[in-house]
Motif scaffolding. Structure first.
Motif, PDB file in Angstrom:
ATOM      1  N   PRO A   1      -4.487   6.862   1.424  1.00 24.99           N
ATOM      2  CA  PRO A   1      -5.511   7.310   0.592  1.00 24.99           C
ATOM      3  C   PRO A   1      -4.515   7.604  -0.739  1.00 24.99           C
ATOM      4  O   PRO A   1      -5.338   8.102  -1.538  1.00 24.99           O
ATOM      5  CB  PRO A   1      -6.491   8.217   1.076  1.00 24.99           C
ATOM      6  CG  PRO A   1      -5.543   8.558   2.508  1.00 24.99           C
ATOM      7  CD  PRO A   1      -4.353   7.791   2.998  1.00 24.99           C
ATOM      8  N   ALA A   2      -3.641   8.247  -0.657  1.00 29.71           N
ATOM      9  CA  ALA A   2      -2.907   8.655  -2.207  1.00 29.71           C
ATOM     10  C   ALA A   2      -2.706   7.984  -3.103  1.00 29.71           C
ATOM     11  O   ALA A   2      -2.221   7.863  -3.584  1.00 29.71           O
ATOM     12  CB  ALA A   2      -2.861   9.921  -2.031  1.00 29.71           C
ATOM     13  N   LEU A   3      -2.175   6.964  -2.028  1.00 32.64           N
ATOM     14  CA  LEU A   3      -1.802   5.309  -2.879  1.00 32.64           C
ATOM     15  C   LEU A   3      -2.926   5.149  -4.339  1.00 32.64           C
ATOM     16  O   LEU A   3      -4.064   4.647  -3.663  1.00 32.64           O
ATOM     17  CB  LEU A   3      -1.868   4.505  -1.994  1.00 32.64           C
ATOM     18  CG  LEU A   3      -0.823   3.378  -3.765  1.00 32.64           C
ATOM     19  CD1 LEU A   3      -0.004   3.708  -3.702  1.00 32.64           C
ATOM     20  CD2 LEU A   3      -0.876   2.152  -1.896  1.00 32.64           C
ATOM     21  N   GLU A   4      -2.480   5.059  -5.229  1.00 31.60           N
ATOM     22  CA  GLU A   4      -3.434   4.361  -6.499  1.00 31.60           C
ATOM     23  C   GLU A   4      -1.884   2.414  -6.521  1.00 31.60           C
ATOM     24  O   GLU A   4      -1.457   2.987  -7.083  1.00 31.60           O
ATOM     25  CB  GLU A   4      -3.449   4.937  -7.220  1.00 31.60           C
ATOM     26  CG  GLU A   4      -4.327   6.352  -7.192  1.00 31.60           C
ATOM     27  CD  GLU A   4      -5.031   6.991  -8.181  1.00 31.60           C
ATOM     28  OE1 GLU A   4      -5.260   5.828  -9.184  1.00 31.60           O
ATOM     29  OE2 GLU A   4      -4.012   7.640  -8.616  1.00 31.60           O
TER      30      GLU A   4
ATOM     31  N   LYS B   1       2.392  -5.098 -10.374  1.00 32.39           N
ATOM     32  CA  LYS B   1       1.649  -4.041  -9.970  1.00 32.39           C
ATOM     33  C   LYS B   1       2.795  -2.889  -9.777  1.00 32.39           C
ATOM     34  O   LYS B   1       3.803  -2.899  -9.520  1.00 32.39           O
ATOM     35  CB  LYS B   1       0.995  -4.352  -8.395  1.00 32.39           C
ATOM     36  CG  LYS B   1       0.620  -5.858  -7.954  1.00 32.39           C
ATOM     37  CD  LYS B   1      -0.399  -5.678  -6.958  1.00 32.39           C
ATOM     38  CE  LYS B   1       1.017  -6.081  -5.896  1.00 32.39           C
ATOM     39  NZ  LYS B   1      -0.120  -6.239  -4.126  1.00 32.39           N
ATOM     40  N   VAL B   2       1.670  -1.707  -9.784  1.00 38.84           N
ATOM     41  CA  VAL B   2       2.980  -0.499  -9.755  1.00 38.84           C
ATOM     42  C   VAL B   2       1.915   0.151  -8.717  1.00 38.84           C
ATOM     43  O   VAL B   2       1.029   0.862  -8.817  1.00 38.84           O
ATOM     44  CB  VAL B   2       2.991   0.247 -11.084  1.00 38.84           C
ATOM     45  CG1 VAL B   2       3.349   1.525 -10.922  1.00 38.84           C
ATOM     46  CG2 VAL B   2       3.346  -0.959 -12.220  1.00 38.84           C
ATOM     47  N   MET B   3       2.753   1.048  -7.538  1.00 40.75           N
ATOM     48  CA  MET B   3       1.958   1.608  -6.205  1.00 40.75           C
ATOM     49  C   MET B   3       2.371   2.569  -6.898  1.00 40.75           C
ATOM     50  O   MET B   3       3.734   3.610  -7.152  1.00 40.75           O
ATOM     51  CB  MET B   3       3.119   1.093  -5.151  1.00 40.75           C
ATOM     52  CG  MET B   3       2.469  -0.031  -4.397  1.00 40.75           C
ATOM     53  SD  MET B   3       1.801  -1.770  -5.507  1.00 40.75           S
ATOM     54  CE  MET B   3       4.072  -1.655  -5.514  1.00 40.75           C
ATOM     55  N   VAL B   4       1.165   4.243  -7.224  1.00 41.77           N
ATOM     56  CA  VAL B   4       1.536   5.320  -7.317  1.00 41.77           C
ATOM     57  C   VAL B   4       0.931   6.328  -6.822  1.00 41.77           C
ATOM     58  O   VAL B   4       0.088   5.980  -6.278  1.00 41.77           O
ATOM     59  CB  VAL B   4       0.343   5.201  -9.151  1.00 41.77           C
ATOM     60  CG1 VAL B   4       0.480   6.727  -9.908  1.00 41.77           C
ATOM     61  CG2 VAL B   4       1.001   4.768  -9.823  1.00 41.77           C
ATOM     62  N   VAL B   5       1.757   7.212  -6.553  1.00 37.85           N
ATOM     63  CA  VAL B   5       1.273   8.142  -5.822  1.00 37.85           C
ATOM     64  C   VAL B   5       1.099  10.191  -6.676  1.00 37.85           C
ATOM     65  O   VAL B   5       3.145  10.170  -7.312  1.00 37.85           O
ATOM     66  CB  VAL B   5       1.903   9.052  -4.668  1.00 37.85           C
ATOM     67  CG1 VAL B   5       1.664  10.080  -3.185  1.00 37.85           C
ATOM     68  CG2 VAL B   5       1.965   7.506  -3.691  1.00 37.85           C
ATOM     69  N   LYS B   6       0.266  10.345  -6.807  1.00 33.07           N
ATOM     70  CA  LYS B   6       0.473  11.492  -7.764  1.00 33.07           C
ATOM     71  C   LYS B   6       1.384  11.307  -8.959  1.00 33.07           C
ATOM     72  O   LYS B   6       2.021  12.207  -9.264  1.00 33.07           O
ATOM     73  CB  LYS B   6       1.105  12.670  -6.585  1.00 33.07           C
ATOM     74  CG  LYS B   6       0.495  12.817  -5.594  1.00 33.07           C
ATOM     75  CD  LYS B   6       1.099  14.183  -3.726  1.00 33.07           C
ATOM     76  CE  LYS B   6      -0.028  14.095  -3.455  1.00 33.07           C
ATOM     77  NZ  LYS B   6       0.855  15.442  -2.542  1.00 33.07           N
ATOM     78  N   GLY B   7       0.914  10.336  -9.919  1.00 31.17           N
ATOM     79  CA  GLY B   7       1.228  10.246 -11.014  1.00 31.17           C
ATOM     80  C   GLY B   7       3.062  10.392 -10.750  1.00 31.17           C
ATOM     81  O   GLY B   7       3.107   9.580 -11.532  1.00 31.17           O
TER      82      GLY B   7
END
Length: 472
Positions: free
Chosen positions: A364-367, A390-396
């Motif tokens: 769930p931390a993934l955006e 598509k960019v996979m982002v975790v905590k910025g």
């Protein structure tokens, strides 16, 4: 028999080996370079360079036949397949001097045009010479994998090592293998006038994000490339000009020519690794994070090291070897910042984790941030709006980027810089891109990450309201 002592012995004059030899020699190390075949290796002679040259020929033909949307009448391109191959040969010849024996001898490298094999943990024989080196770098690369499909040994077939020698266009090219090589050559040959059928035992472009791969595969099918998936080749039969491939499920594919593009095997058979105490693992030589083999004086780099099989990875490995074996500094391989691209039209590029991999690792931390080419003004102007980033982002911080669309292989460069230096999305958003460029796709993706935080936030709106009341 001559006995040669040297600081560094490099076995193989492909991309990685040449980079090590040039760098080490120019820094003052004594270097011997062995090459029993062609200088420049697979990339220059059979891989990256000729394939991109042929793709360019296909692109030119396709442009003539699809120019009406730009106000220029379509014409039927008059393709001269042999002339296209002359173009390929000319491109190779133009680049070849950069990889030539003469150039490297000019650097001070002792070039020996022989294959080498170990005769002890510290000695390598090449022809009549025995080389004793303080350090050895194995950079022998890889070759086309030819699987033991029943009947294959009885019919003529091509690999990437023979395809570019063809002078007559295949009437109907069958390609076994739906990976990057297979799909690039499928589209190039279709655009140059051949019928093409790709026969893939599982899923085409299976190593890429399925959503992004579908964008590419849909375009190839639209252009007339037949792509048969879940079609594991079980038997091959026929003769020159009339070849049949029967799949395990009974489907039969008929064509005039056959290209095997099912993967690569590492070139270790000539090396006599056992004599040097060097072990293999999986599909290559066993190495640690420093690229050292089980013989601590010997390194393996590029394809033969059994990891990611890309020319730019071999170049990256070469830099690590210069740092470690030449300068004596610590150097360890990492792969999270290594991009790759498939040069179909549209192109497909990837770095770091795909969406599925990122969801599995980060939960769930993934955006996941998305931006479509259809909203890029330059893409609209050039009618190249089929595409997605598509960019996979975790905590910025980005942990992966997938791009399918025009110039994807160029766009991924920015993200290679970002992931290599562990940069944040805020740093990408701070970039100013010239307008109108395809490169704005990257910045707009970063903008898509911050938009909900800025425009859909009641807190931000409250702050703005307060600021507006207090501003003079």
């Amino acid at each position: 028999m001559a006995r040669i002592k040297t600081d560094l012995l490099v076995i193989g004059a492909g991309s990685g080996g040449l980079s090590v030899a040039a760098g080490a020699s120019q820094m003052g190390a004594k270097v011997v370079l062995l090459e029993g075949h062609k200088m420049g290796g697979d990339c220059l002679n059979y891989g990256c360079v000729p394939s991109k040259a042929l793709i360019a020929s296909g692109k030119a033909a396709y442009g003539q036949a699809h120019s009406a949307p730009y106000g220029v009448a379509n014409v039927d391109p008059k393709v001269d397949y042999a002339a296209a191959k002359d173009h390929v040969a000319d491109v190779i010849a133009t680049i070849a001097p950069v990889d030539s024996q003469e150039r490297f001898e000019g650097f001070g490298v002792h070039v020996i045009r022989e294959f080498g094999h170990f005769i002890s943990p510290t000695e390598v024989q090449a022809g009549d010479d025995v080389i004793v080196a303080r350090r050895v770098v194995i950079a022998t690369g890889s070759s086309p994998l030819v699987p033991p499909i029943p009947g294959l040994d009885k019919v003529p077939f091509e690999t990437n090592e023979t395809l570019f020698e063809l002078r007559d266009a295949p009437k109907h090219l069958l390609i076994i293998g739906g990976g990057p090589i297979g799909m690039e050559m499928a589209q190039a040959h279709r655009r140059l006038g051949s019928r093409v059928t790709v026969i893939e035992g599982a899923k085409a472009m299976a190593n890429d994000d399925p959503e992004m791969a579908a964008i590419v595969l849909d375009k190839l099918r639209e252009e007339g490339v037949e792509i048969a998936e879940d079609a594991l080749a079980a038997e091959i039969r026929g003769k020159k000009g009339a070849i049949e491939v029967e799949a395990k499920d009974g489907r039969v594919f008929k064509g005039s020519h056959l290209l095997m593009a099912v993967g690569r095997k590492t070139n270790t058979e000539r090396l006599n690794l056992e004599a040097a105490g060097i072990r293999t693992k999986g599909r290559g030589i066993k190495v640690d994070a420093s690229l050292k083999t089980t013989n601590r004086r010997v390194y393996a780099i590029g394809d033969v090291a059994g990891g990611m099989q890309f020319t730019h990875v071999a170049g990256y490995h070469a830099g690590l070897i210069i740092r470690s074996a030449v300068l004596g500094l610590p150097a360890k391989e990492r792969t999270d910042h290594i991009p790759w691209a498939t040069y179909t039209d549209p192109e497909l590029a990837q770095i770091g984790l795909t969406e599925a991999q990122a969801r599995k690792k980060h939960g769930p931390a993934l955006e996941v941030v998305r931006f479509e080419y259809a909203h890029n003004d330059r893409a609209i102007a050039e009618r190249k709006t089929t595409g997605l980033i598509k960019v996979m982002v975790v905590k910025g911080r980005p942990v992966g980027v997938s791009i399918a669309g025009t110039q994807a292989g160029e766009l991924i460069n920015l993200w290679a810089l970002v992931l290599a230096n562990k940069m944040k999305m805020s740093q990408v958003a701070a970039m100013v891109a010239p307008y109108p460029t395809i490169g704005e796709v990257n910045k707009r993706a970063a903008g898509a990450y911050f938009s909900p935080r800025l425009f859909d936030s009641s807190k931000v709106k409250w702050v703005v309201g307060m600021v507006q009341r207090w501003l003079p």
